[in-house]
Design a protein around this motif. Sequence first.
Motif, mmCIF file in Angstrom:
data_model
loop_
_atom_site.group_PDB
_atom_site.id
_atom_site.type_symbol
_atom_site.label_atom_id
_atom_site.label_comp_id
_atom_site.label_asym_id
_atom_site.label_seq_id
_atom_site.Cartn_x
_atom_site.Cartn_y
_atom_site.Cartn_z
ATOM 1 N N PRO A 1 0.824 -1.206 0.000
ATOM 2 C CA PRO A 1 0.000 0.000 0.000
ATOM 3 C C PRO A 1 0.862 1.261 0.000
ATOM 4 O O PRO A 1 2.077 1.191 0.184
ATOM 5 C CB PRO A 1 -0.777 -0.113 1.308
ATOM 6 N N THR A 2 0.213 2.396 -0.224
ATOM 7 C CA THR A 2 0.887 3.688 -0.188
ATOM 8 C C THR A 2 0.466 4.436 1.077
ATOM 9 O O THR A 2 -0.725 4.547 1.365
ATOM 10 C CB THR A 2 0.540 4.518 -1.429
ATOM 11 N N THR A 3 1.453 4.922 1.807
ATOM 12 C CA THR A 3 1.185 5.689 3.031
ATOM 13 C C THR A 3 1.879 7.025 2.930
ATOM 14 O O THR A 3 3.098 7.086 2.732
ATOM 15 C CB THR A 3 1.671 4.936 4.280
ATOM 16 N N LEU A 4 1.109 8.081 3.045
ATOM 17 C CA LEU A 4 1.636 9.442 3.041
ATOM 18 C C LEU A 4 1.440 10.025 4.433
ATOM 19 O O LEU A 4 0.314 10.076 4.937
ATOM 20 C CB LEU A 4 0.886 10.292 2.001
ATOM 21 N N GLU A 5 2.539 10.440 5.039
ATOM 22 C CA GLU A 5 2.477 10.995 6.398
ATOM 23 C C GLU A 5 3.081 12.392 6.398
ATOM 24 O O GLU A 5 4.241 12.562 6.022
ATOM 25 C CB GLU A 5 3.207 10.097 7.385
#
Length: 418
Positions: A407-411
């Motif tokens: 998955p893609t996680t943007l923080e």
Amino acid sequence: MAVTKVRAEGVGALAGRTLRAAGGAIAELVSGLGTAAPAFGLLLLFAVTAVTAPLGVGMLLAPLALRALHALAGRERARLGRRGPEVVAPGPPPTRPRLALTDPTTRRELRWLLRHGTLGLLLGLLGFLLPLSAVRDTLFPLYWRFMPQHTTATSFGYGVAHSWADAVAVGAFGVGSIAVILGLTPGMTRLQADPGRRLLAAGPDQDLSLRVAELTATRAAALDAHATELRRIERALHDGTQNRLVSVTVLLGAARRQVARDPSRADEILERAQSAAEQALAELRTVSRSILPPVLDDRGLAGALSGLAAESPVPCRIDVDAPERCAASVEATAYFVVAEALTNVAKHSADRATVAVRARGGRLTLTVTDDGRGGADSAGGSGLTGIRRRVAAHDGTLRLTSPAGGPTTLEAELPCGT
């Protein structure tokens, strides 16, 4: 029955988070091999340089080894910056051996080289071999009868399977490897990255000119983002609203001329003018909301993000825990970061997304996760570049984790301000 269903969903969510964390940790450990393997080779080069220094050969190799050290440290800073907070480099280190011996930056880089070329390399190899071992050993009971005799049973080269009991024991060893992957790889990732984050970053004794340069760069990025936003608003007003208002003016003039000649025709033209005016009003509202959404003042950040989720083409869950309000500019930035992130999620064919917001200790943290195909790159000229500029303008940090396959996680982390 409902309680059981809720518990099952909770267990499923926990399992999903654990699998995603382990997958991201494995990817990060393997990416560390890209600098750990050259670090091991560079350690050997420094050893040869030290041994041959009395003969004069080492003095010729020293500048080459120092330049390679500084280049490899720069690669590691860039790698860590792509997967977490940016590692700010200190000033340019010297490449002359005599100056390097007294330079604190070079000494810190040498300490990092020793740790990353040994422990970091071992952790990277484990990150690469553990998944292979887990798959091979877990499935061993299915194919052990077809293996040649006296072949080692486990992936680590010991034990020979003579019976089903031996084969099942190897399978249990594979299950143990899976448990290690799920439980220990996140900690292994932190252990591999820790020397780089501590030793390659500019220390507190560094010149404040580094901080000035960083703030100058973020100010320039903020001005660029502001200019880009003004151009977008100008285009929206010029190409949309202005043309609608011109059309309204023309239609009203035509209706005025038709009043005396053909009143029924004038009514038709006035109806078209009213429709054009309503469209212009709708476009003005859209432009005004893109500048600063009124819902932020009316309902706060939680309500504004809920509105974004309701309008998103991808199902989105919002989880906001922000008991204290942040500065209006920070909340607006958070709103637009989430809006741009959800737009990117929709473009990359994700099935669902999750937005989590936390406000703790004067910092606002946004986490946007989707189950898309991954492979996002903030340096690839996509909308992520605009997000990075918005965050940098507030002296915040941005972290993107997007392995191939998702998955893609943007923080994003922003100071709350006052």
